[in-house]
Write an enzyme that holds these catalytic residues in place. Structure first.
Site, PDB file in Angstrom:
ATOM      1  N   LEU A  82       0.815  -1.210   0.000  1.00 49.66           N
ATOM      2  CA  LEU A  82       0.000   0.000   0.000  1.00 49.66           C
ATOM      3  C   LEU A  82       0.842   1.251   0.000  1.00 49.66           C
ATOM      4  O   LEU A  82       0.413   2.303  -0.463  1.00 49.66           O
ATOM      5  CB  LEU A  82      -0.927   0.005   1.224  1.00 49.66           C
ATOM      6  CG  LEU A  82      -1.948  -1.127   1.295  1.00 49.66           C
ATOM      7  CD1 LEU A  82      -2.685  -1.095   2.625  1.00 49.66           C
ATOM      8  CD2 LEU A  82      -2.927  -1.047   0.135  1.00 49.66           C
ATOM      9  N   GLY A  83       2.052   1.163   0.543  1.00 49.39           N
ATOM     10  CA  GLY A  83       2.909   2.339   0.604  1.00 49.39           C
ATOM     11  C   GLY A  83       4.166   2.059   1.397  1.00 49.39           C
ATOM     12  O   GLY A  83       4.368   0.974   1.945  1.00 49.39           O
ATOM     13  N   GLY A  94       7.078   4.300   4.002  1.00 46.71           N
ATOM     14  CA  GLY A  94       7.459   5.534   4.669  1.00 46.71           C
ATOM     15  C   GLY A  94       8.762   5.363   5.422  1.00 46.71           C
ATOM     16  O   GLY A  94       9.452   4.350   5.302  1.00 46.71           O
ATOM     17  N   PHE A 115       9.238   4.788   8.440  1.00 53.12           N
ATOM     18  CA  PHE A 115       9.230   3.775   9.485  1.00 53.12           C
ATOM     19  C   PHE A 115       9.087   2.355   8.950  1.00 53.12           C
ATOM     20  O   PHE A 115       9.263   1.397   9.686  1.00 53.12           O
ATOM     21  CB  PHE A 115       8.088   4.058  10.466  1.00 53.12           C
ATOM     22  CG  PHE A 115       8.214   5.379  11.167  1.00 53.12           C
ATOM     23  CD1 PHE A 115       7.244   6.351  11.004  1.00 53.12           C
ATOM     24  CD2 PHE A 115       9.301   5.656  11.968  1.00 53.12           C
ATOM     25  CE1 PHE A 115       7.355   7.572  11.639  1.00 53.12           C
ATOM     26  CE2 PHE A 115       9.417   6.866  12.609  1.00 53.12           C
ATOM     27  CZ  PHE A 115       8.446   7.843  12.450  1.00 53.12           C
ATOM     28  N   GLY A 116       8.727   2.193   7.686  1.00 51.68           N
ATOM     29  CA  GLY A 116       8.588   0.849   7.154  1.00 51.68           C
ATOM     30  C   GLY A 116       7.600   0.780   6.003  1.00 51.68           C
ATOM     31  O   GLY A 116       7.095   1.804   5.534  1.00 51.68           O
ATOM     32  N   SER A 117       7.322  -0.445   5.551  1.00 49.17           N
ATOM     33  CA  SER A 117       6.427  -0.684   4.423  1.00 49.17           C
ATOM     34  C   SER A 117       5.084  -1.217   4.916  1.00 49.17           C
ATOM     35  O   SER A 117       5.015  -1.925   5.918  1.00 49.17           O
ATOM     36  CB  SER A 117       7.053  -1.688   3.456  1.00 49.17           C
ATOM     37  OG  SER A 117       8.309  -1.223   3.010  1.00 49.17           O
ATOM     38  N   ASP A 142       6.192  13.019  11.691  1.00 52.63           N
ATOM     39  CA  ASP A 142       6.204  12.739  10.249  1.00 52.63           C
ATOM     40  C   ASP A 142       4.836  13.018   9.626  1.00 52.63           C
ATOM     41  O   ASP A 142       4.280  12.191   8.903  1.00 52.63           O
ATOM     42  CB  ASP A 142       6.619  11.284  10.003  1.00 52.63           C
ATOM     43  CG  ASP A 142       7.052  11.042   8.556  1.00 52.63           C
ATOM     44  OD1 ASP A 142       7.352  12.037   7.863  1.00 52.63           O
ATOM     45  OD2 ASP A 142       7.089   9.889   8.122  1.00 52.63           O
TER      46      ASP A 142
END
Length: 781
Positions: free
Chosen positions: A496-497, A499, A501-503, A613
């Site tokens: 889905l995306g 960032g 901090f992680g996937s 964030d």
């Protein structure tokens, strides 16, 4: 009357032919063709430095000939460009590659017919030349003005992207400058796969299969791969640049190492590869490949082919099918796929059969049916003449038409499913009684094993739940097993995306509940510390915060399981090109809801939680476009080194408060600054940094600050796509609030609680000063 002897006549004919030969040919080794000159047979052009060569070539064992450009003295002489890739010639000795006086370069076959042309023209006769440059570009120039290029091969790439070449879009001719793979090593005709630039607010390089994107320079979502960042980061490439002007938009790059060569090629297998060569290499070396697994390439095995990464050959036709193009199949190129040996009867009198295929990854594009049993699902497929397969897994799915991306998984994979392939009754004869008995034993063993495993899992879960990791209270977090998440997310295939901090991956639980699974990175905590800190986040409940449903701890892996948000992120609905545009009412509701969620984190939780964030990607939307802040509390969970992660994140830099750069203490007011930058994007409908690319004089935050400070109308600041449809009071309020939020000194910024009151109209908002950092940038961009 003048009488010429036969001997004299033959001499004159010879001299005439010799004269015509010299005026229409060029010297061997030349890099230029002049008007009237041509190439034929084994004649070639050689670039000035001897790097590239242009002429007729034949690929592999093919009997067809093409005009192409290749590396002249490097191993394997890779062909980087082909002119007539769709229309080969059979005899180069009787074919001609010629520059006419009108500036047009054409390829004539043995019959004299034009089969390829540059379609370039010059107003002045005999005023152009065609030249092969040392960068591999074949150009047609005006001799009266050497800088005037009327046509160049760099505007028409085939399957190679080399330094200086363009990938993009010509706005004047409306032509794409894209890479398209060869059909096979012996056939350069365009195939299924292409790499092209897509402009949708931000520009991306996309690996394309003709109907579905599966490689994108943005994010990996099952079929989408990182492209531009990997190109930028490897040592053989420099100056990866995206250029957009009135005439064209394109990506280009340069070679980073002198006397080294690098080339990107879209292989006939659908993989995008980078090769490099240096003097000490001896051969071209493969630097990287995407996708890394051949079975991940969309439609690699074609329709009705099944891929197995653990065997050779990778592709075979499924039962009842045979290769459509046997020769290409034998060469290892399978995109043409397979066809049925025996047509389906689609007759109630003699029914087709279903072959059970186990441990497979389902094909693409299924249709869900509202039936409650596997028998009803099978009958629904039988009654549809175009249905080729069905599966009953948390519901009934059928596949009509061609089957693509069917993959055979290993027995220990754990994500494979049962698939029922429809075959003709006559093909069923080949299934022996012995095979049926063997299948029955396997099914019985699998069922018995499943019950045993289920019993073991229940025991383990009860023990783990009684271990006291979480208190037994209402809405407590669920402790998920890694293999359960792997199964729910189909081996983490639908991303889905991603960032700082992680996937995040989409998944579906056994009860059909949709979830979003975030795999965390940069964690240093042990299991107990992780569980203790996550428990605090899990207890936080607010209508504008994404709910945490559970966690998973597996060795060094850490996962957070959230509720799934069907509308995706604010980024996906605000910036990406779509026929539906987010209206002002929805935008203002999202702005207020986001502010409420942040105010709760800052002011109403037992301990103040700083998000750190805030950006459109972390504002998720439910079915009714109600906003929910995601990833709250992860800054504390990751640790104090998370700022390094954030500053390297694409896009995050545009939302960081000045204190991140100055090294001052970071407080909740850092979130306020980020929120202000986000609110400006909600107003404009475009990225702030994107508008910065058009020149700092038109930098949107500065425009808003000056407009508000000087008391001018803010109507012109609204997203053009909304055509002025917004409440002017709300728009003015939003502009003022955004400008207060992005003040340099955090003491000058409002709290998020005050922001909510301002936006709701409960409190009056004054005229903000122009932020000092905007003033400084205006003075010295």
């Amino acid at each position: 009357m003048i009488i010429i002897s036969k001997k004299t006549w033959l001499s004159l004919r010879f001299l005439l032919l010799l004269y015509l030969f010299f005026i229409n040919q060029f010297s061997e080794g030349s890099d230029t063709i002049s008007p009237g000159q041509s190439l034929t047979g084994n004649q070639t052009l050689t670039s000035e430095g001897g790097i590239f060569e242009l002429g007729f070539f034949t690929p592999g064992n093919s009997r067809n000939y093409y005009i192409g450009i290749w590396y002249r003295s490097l191993p394997d002489k890779p062909v980087i460009w082909v002119a007539n890739r769709k229309q080969p010639v059979s005899n180069p000795s009787s074919s001609v590659f010629k520059l006419f006086g009108d500036g047009n370069v054409v390829l004539l076959n043995q019959s004299g017919a034009v089969i390829w042309s540059t379609n370039s023209t010059s107003k002045v006769q005999n005023s152009t030349t065609a030249k092969l440059l040392d960068n591999g570009n074949f150009v047609v120039r005006n001799t009266l003005e050497s800088s005037s290029v009327t046509w160049q091969s760099f505007d028409h790439p085939t399957d190679h992207w080399i330094p200086g070449n363009k990938l993009g879009y010509n706005k004047l001719t409306h032509e794409k400058q894209s890479l398209v793979s060869w059909r096979s090593p012996e056939n350069p005709a365009p195939s299924l796969f292409s790499v092209e630039v897509q402009e949708n607010g931000t520009s991306h390089l996309l690996l394309w299969n003709g109907s579905d994107v599966y490689w994108n320079s943005g994010e990996w979502t099952g079929k989408i791969f990182t492209l531009v960042p990997e190109i930028q980061s490897n040592p053989y490439v420099t100056n990866v640049t995206y250029v957009s002007n009135g005439n064209e938009s394109y990506f280009t790059y340069a070679s980073a190492i002198p006397n080294a060569f690098t080339r990107f090629v879209l292989d006939a297998t659908g993989q995008y590869k980078q090769f490099v060569w240096q003097k000490n290499f001896g051969e071209w070396r493969l630097l990287w490949t995407r996708p890394t697994q051949q079975c991940e390439v969309y439609a690699f095995c074609g329709p009705f082919g099944i891929c197995n990464q653990q065997r050779q050959p990778l592709c075979v036709c499924i039962h009842g099918f045979e290769p459509k193009m046997p020769k290409s199949w034998e060469l290892g190129y399978h995109t043409d796929g397979c066809v049925r040996r025996v047509p389906l009867l689609c007759d109630d009198g003699v029914k087709d059969k279903f072959l059970v295929m186990r441990n497979v990854h389902f094909p693409e594009k299924s249709e869900s049916l509202a039936v409650t049993t596997i028998e009803e699902c099978e009958q629904a497929c039988l009654s549809n003449c175009s249905c080729n397969a069905f599966a009953y897994d948390n519901g009934c799915s059928i596949w009509a038409g061609d089957l693509f991306n069917l993959e055979q998984l290993g027995t220990d994979d754990g994500t494979g499913k049962v698939f029922h392939l429809r075959i003709a009754a006559s093909d069923w004869v080949g299934t022996t009684v012995k095979a049926k008995r063997k299948t029955a034993w396997i099914v019985a063993a699998a069922v018995t094993g499943s019950f045993s495993l289920f019993a073991i899992v229940l025991v383990i879960l009860r023990r783990r739940r009684s271990a006291g990791l979480f208190e037994a209270v209402e809405n407590t977090l669920v402790l998920f097993k890694y293999r359960d998440l792997k199964s729910a997310t189909k081996n983490f295939s639908e991303k889905l995306g991603e960032g700082g901090f992680g996937s995040v991956f989409k998944g579906t639980l056994l009860n059909s509940t949709a979830i979003a699974v975030k795999e965390l990175k940069s964690l240093k905590q042990g299991e107990k510390q992780f569980c203790a800190e996550v428990k605090t986040i899990g207890m936080i409940q607010h209508i504008n915060l994404v709910r945490l449903r559970g966690i998973c701890v597996d060795a060094s892996k850490r996962f957070l399981v959230y509720e799934y948000m069907p509308r995706g992120s604010l980024e996906s609905v605000l910036f990406r090109k779509s026929t539906s545009i987010l209206d002002w009412e929805s935008r203002y509701k999202i702005a207020i809801g986001t502010a409420r969620g942040l105010a709760y984190l800052h002011e109403e939780c037992r301990d103040c939680i700083i998000h750190c964030d805030i950006k459109p990607e972390n504002i998720l939307l439910d079915e009714e476009y109600n906003p929910k802040v995601a990833d709250f509390g992860l800054a504390k969970l990751i640790g104090r080194d998370f700022s390094r992660v954030l500053t390297t994140m694409r896009g995050t830099r545009g939302y960081l408060a000045p204190e991140w750069i100055s090294g001052e203490a970071v407080t909740a007011k850092a979130d306020v600054f980020s929120y202000g930058m986000l609110l400006l994007e909600v107003i404009s409908g475009r990225r702030n940094r994107e508008l910065l690319e058009e020149g700092f004089d038109d930098y949107f935050p500065l425009r808003v600050a000056n407009t508000v400070y000087e008391g001018e109308s803010v109507h012109g600041l609204l997203d053009d796509r909304l055509e002025g449809n917004a409440m002017i009071e709300e728009l003015t309020r939003a502009c003022k609030v955004a400008c207060w939020c992005i003040q340099d000194d955090d003491k000058d910024r409002p709290t998020m609680g005050q922001v909510v009151k301002f936006l709701e109209g409960v409190s009056e908002v004054g005229i903000p000063p122009v932020a000092r950092f905007l003033q400084r940038l205006a003075e010295d961009p």
